[in-house]
Design a protein around this motif. Sequence first.
Motif, PDB file in Angstrom:
ATOM      1  N   TRP A 279      -2.546  18.236   4.502  1.00  0.00           N
ATOM      2  CA  TRP A 279      -1.210  18.388   3.915  1.00  0.00           C
ATOM      3  C   TRP A 279      -0.112  18.240   4.968  1.00  0.00           C
ATOM      4  CZ3 TRP A 279       1.410  17.604  -0.108  1.00  0.00           C
ATOM      5  CH2 TRP A 279       2.678  18.167  -0.280  1.00  0.00           C
ATOM      6  N   GLY A 280      -0.333  18.758   6.158  1.00  0.00           N
ATOM      7  CA  GLY A 280       0.665  18.635   7.217  1.00  0.00           C
ATOM      8  C   GLY A 280       0.946  17.179   7.541  1.00  0.00           C
ATOM      9  N   ASP A 281      -0.113  16.391   7.698  1.00  0.00           N
ATOM     10  CA  ASP A 281       0.048  14.960   7.999  1.00  0.00           C
ATOM     11  C   ASP A 281       0.694  14.212   6.831  1.00  0.00           C
ATOM     12  OD1 ASP A 281      -1.126  14.909  10.591  1.00  0.00           O
ATOM     13  OD2 ASP A 281      -3.098  15.039   9.685  1.00  0.00           O
ATOM     14  N   VAL A 282       0.192  14.477   5.623  1.00  0.00           N
ATOM     15  CA  VAL A 282       0.669  13.753   4.444  1.00  0.00           C
ATOM     16  C   VAL A 282       2.133  14.068   4.155  1.00  0.00           C
ATOM     17  CG1 VAL A 282       0.387  13.465   1.943  1.00  0.00           C
ATOM     18  CG2 VAL A 282      -1.625  13.628   3.410  1.00  0.00           C
ATOM     19  N   SER A 283       2.492  15.350   4.180  1.00  0.00           N
ATOM     20  CA  SER A 283       3.874  15.742   3.873  1.00  0.00           C
ATOM     21  C   SER A 283       4.849  15.238   4.932  1.00  0.00           C
ATOM     22  CB  SER A 283       3.984  17.269   3.752  1.00  0.00           C
ATOM     23  OG  SER A 283       3.590  17.902   4.959  1.00  0.00           O
ATOM     24  N   GLN A 284       4.454  15.312   6.195  1.00  0.00           N
ATOM     25  CA  GLN A 284       5.321  14.828   7.266  1.00  0.00           C
ATOM     26  C   GLN A 284       5.507  13.319   7.182  1.00  0.00           C
ATOM     27  OE1 GLN A 284       3.829  15.372  11.267  1.00  0.00           O
ATOM     28  NE2 GLN A 284       5.896  15.471  12.124  1.00  0.00           N
TER      29      GLN A 284
ATOM     30  N   SER B 224       3.250   4.121   7.094  1.00  0.00           N
ATOM     31  CA  SER B 224       3.085   4.177   5.637  1.00  0.00           C
ATOM     32  C   SER B 224       2.946   2.778   5.052  1.00  0.00           C
ATOM     33  CB  SER B 224       4.272   4.893   4.994  1.00  0.00           C
ATOM     34  OG  SER B 224       4.353   6.241   5.427  1.00  0.00           O
TER      35      SER B 224
ATOM     36  N   ALA C 233       5.240  11.434   4.495  1.00  0.00           N
ATOM     37  CA  ALA C 233       6.062  11.110   3.319  1.00  0.00           C
ATOM     38  C   ALA C 233       7.527  11.445   3.553  1.00  0.00           C
ATOM     39  CB  ALA C 233       5.537  11.872   2.107  1.00  0.00           C
ATOM     40  N   ALA C 234       7.795  12.640   4.098  1.00  0.00           N
ATOM     41  CA  ALA C 234       9.177  13.065   4.328  1.00  0.00           C
ATOM     42  C   ALA C 234       9.872  12.162   5.344  1.00  0.00           C
ATOM     43  CB  ALA C 234       9.197  14.514   4.809  1.00  0.00           C
TER      44      ALA C 234
ATOM     45  N   ILE D 195      -5.632  15.447   0.431  1.00  0.00           N
ATOM     46  CA  ILE D 195      -4.217  15.833   0.493  1.00  0.00           C
ATOM     47  C   ILE D 195      -4.082  17.301   0.886  1.00  0.00           C
ATOM     48  CG2 ILE D 195      -2.133  16.189  -0.878  1.00  0.00           C
ATOM     49  CD1 ILE D 195      -2.820  13.684  -2.438  1.00  0.00           C
ATOM     50  N   SER D 196      -4.948  18.154   0.347  1.00  0.00           N
ATOM     51  CA  SER D 196      -4.890  19.586   0.670  1.00  0.00           C
ATOM     52  C   SER D 196      -5.213  19.839   2.134  1.00  0.00           C
ATOM     53  CB  SER D 196      -5.872  20.363  -0.218  1.00  0.00           C
ATOM     54  OG  SER D 196      -5.553  20.220  -1.576  1.00  0.00           O
TER      55      SER D 196
END
Length: 290
Positions: free
Chosen positions: A75-80, A102, A82-83, A71-72
Amino acid sequence: MTEACTQGVDTGFVALGYAKVALLGVVQGITELLPISSTAHMRIVPAVLGWQDPGSAFSAAMQLAALAAVISYFWGDVSQLAANSLRALAHRDFHDRSLRFSVWIILATIPIGVAGLFLARSLNACGSELRSLTVIGWACVVMAIFLAIAEIYARHKRTLEDVSLIDAMIVGIAQIGALIPGVSRSGSTLTAALALGLKREEAARFSFLLGLPAIALAGIKELWELHNVQLSLDGWSILVVGLLTASVSAFLAIWGLMRVLERFSAWPFVIYRGLLGAILLFAVASDWLT
């Protein structure tokens, strides 16, 4: 060798103490996210050093360290992802690419979830035959061959934008192989992604993103199991030390893997796995390791 088996759950890591678990945490973190099998190294390193097997509970719980690292790093891929997925759900835009991706990840996690529940008793049992050095040795050799074949015949042209539900399910099914000690979750999913024609670095990204739910569920499930068997406070503190060292080393392992795949190929891991498996089988056959 106290508290090695608690109500059928292998808790051998408790008897090892803080320093040894910290070292094994580093090894676990590095090998968990490289396609070389963390389970293999969690059996080999203690065996070579004459230490007790830390047990499957330790390896499974350490998945939370891998989760934090993935996740760290991504983070760019995961946060984008999810958002965008939440935004699409709010607007009922079910054709949104992020939302569909997703959902595919969730669907692709079902195979390993079902298989994991089916094999849970065999995998987590104290002294499980599946954790034998012979099984691990053969798994290393076989996966080295599969990864080599994928590297030779892969087209290395596709990106994540080209991935379909069928691709996700194929990689998800390949992820089941991670339940066999010595196969490696990263190794099985990376091999499948390469075989589907993804570029090396894109195959690694796909492998890590798709594995997030499985990694999270495995880690949380093991913590719950340890809670149910009333692991001692000392045991929990030892586990935390392992998690901390594993988190740092896992992050560095991802960085190293991405650099190798971007600049070279998967061949270093093919060679390493093949040699590791062959040496392990020879060591067992010659009674050097038992």
